[in-house]
Enzyme design. Structure first.
Site, mmCIF file in Angstrom:
data_model
loop_
_atom_site.group_PDB
_atom_site.id
_atom_site.type_symbol
_atom_site.label_atom_id
_atom_site.label_comp_id
_atom_site.label_asym_id
_atom_site.label_seq_id
_atom_site.Cartn_x
_atom_site.Cartn_y
_atom_site.Cartn_z
ATOM 1 N N LEU A 17 36.039 62.184 56.153
ATOM 2 C CA LEU A 17 37.304 62.907 56.153
ATOM 3 C C LEU A 17 37.983 62.842 54.789
ATOM 4 C CD1 LEU A 17 38.755 61.779 59.612
ATOM 5 C CD2 LEU A 17 37.318 63.761 59.083
ATOM 6 N N ASP A 36 37.981 54.297 46.404
ATOM 7 C CA ASP A 36 37.002 53.922 47.424
ATOM 8 C C ASP A 36 36.245 52.686 46.962
ATOM 9 O OD1 ASP A 36 34.943 54.107 49.541
ATOM 10 O OD2 ASP A 36 35.582 56.194 49.736
ATOM 11 N N ASP A 57 40.026 48.395 46.723
ATOM 12 C CA ASP A 57 40.096 47.798 48.050
ATOM 13 C C ASP A 57 41.538 47.956 48.520
ATOM 14 O OD1 ASP A 57 40.280 46.220 50.305
ATOM 15 O OD2 ASP A 57 39.610 44.367 49.338
ATOM 16 N N CYS A 84 42.813 57.799 53.793
ATOM 17 C CA CYS A 84 41.666 58.001 54.682
ATOM 18 C C CYS A 84 40.771 56.770 54.778
ATOM 19 C CB CYS A 84 40.825 59.186 54.217
ATOM 20 S SG CYS A 84 41.606 60.792 54.453
ATOM 21 N N TYR A 159 40.934 48.719 66.608
ATOM 22 C CA TYR A 159 41.049 50.047 66.006
ATOM 23 C C TYR A 159 42.259 50.786 66.551
ATOM 24 C CZ TYR A 159 39.566 54.671 64.364
ATOM 25 O OH TYR A 159 39.512 55.892 63.743
#
Length: 253
Positions: A17, A36, A57, A84, A159
């Site tokens: 995404l 990333d 991070d 994201c 989650y």
């Protein structure tokens, strides 16, 4: 907000995404910095869209501060930030081997929820230094939640909690950052063709798609990017969480 030459950062932008968001923003004219941990993939995507890649991070204050500073040096003060980056390990509260290790729960919260807040706070500080447009707008933050924030399945306790926290932050952050001219919105995606799902057998992908009312297919990363585009483009869309899920309502399993 206008897109042309506006500095944008996308965490998790090396794949899935996040890559969809990074490509959409670059296509609209933004100067994109991908944050990333996937260095090789991130560098390749950044080169392809004419952006920059920065190792980051999001769960670390020092790493995120350094990444935002590097993005600023490359493109200027951030005008758009898209969160994201995230992880989605599955584990039950009480499994065959006993209760879930607390560190497992903490790690998901640290990356998905605290990581989102970490980038939000730093991006907002950067945006506050920008000159406002005619509406007084200086920046836009878009975060990523999940339908699991509302209908978490068995094994998704960490989650679901992390994504529920992202949902809960959205309106509050929009209210708090309004005086700086910063809008805050969140996307709650359903089932998308991410690298994780793409690696599953075709029959598994088909069975997942069959649970979707319409259209009966997994979402595409570029369709996620389309909504990011609209959240940035529409000046009165603020404090909202929008489900992007083909009318999916997740079953317990």
């Amino acid at each position: 907000m206008e897109f042309q030459d506006v500095p944008a950062i996308v965490t998790g932008g090396a794949s899935g995404l996040g890559e969809g968001a990074a490509r959409a923003l670059a296509a609209a004219g933004c100067k994109v910095a991908i944050l990333d941990l996937q260095d090789e993939r991130g560098q390749a995507v950044a080169a392809d869209i004419g952006g920059v890649y920065i190792h980051c991070d999001v769960s670390s204050a020092d790493s995120a501060e350094a990444a935002i500073a590097a993005a600023r040096d490359a493109h200027g003060h951030c005008g758009i930030a898209v969160n994201c980056a995230g992880i989605a390990p599955a584990a039950k509260i009480l499994g065959k081997d006993g209760p879930m290790p607390l560190e497992n729960f903490s790690k998901v919260i640290q990356v998905n929820l605290i990581g989102t807040f970490n980038i939000m706070r730093l991006a907002a500080a950067d945006m506050a230094e920008r000159e406002p447009n005619a509406d007084g707008e200086r920046g836009v933050i878009v975060s990523t939640a999940s339908v699991a924030a509302y209908e978490g399945q068995i094994g998704q306790v960490a989650y679901s909690a992390s994504k529920g926290g992202v949902v809960a932050m959205t309106l509050q952050a929009a209210r708090e950052l309004a005086r700086q001219g910063i809008r805050v919105n969140t996307i709650a995606p359903g089932l998308f063709m991410t690298p994780m799902l793409a690696g599953m057998p075709q029959e598994v992908q088909d069975s997942l798609a069959a649970t979707l009312p319409f259209p009966q297919r997994l979402g595409k990363a570029e369709e996620f990017g389309m909504l990011v585009d609209q959240m940035v483009r529409n000046p009165i869309l603020n404090g909202e969480v929008i489900r992007l899920d083909c009318a999916l309502r997740m079953a317990p399993r």
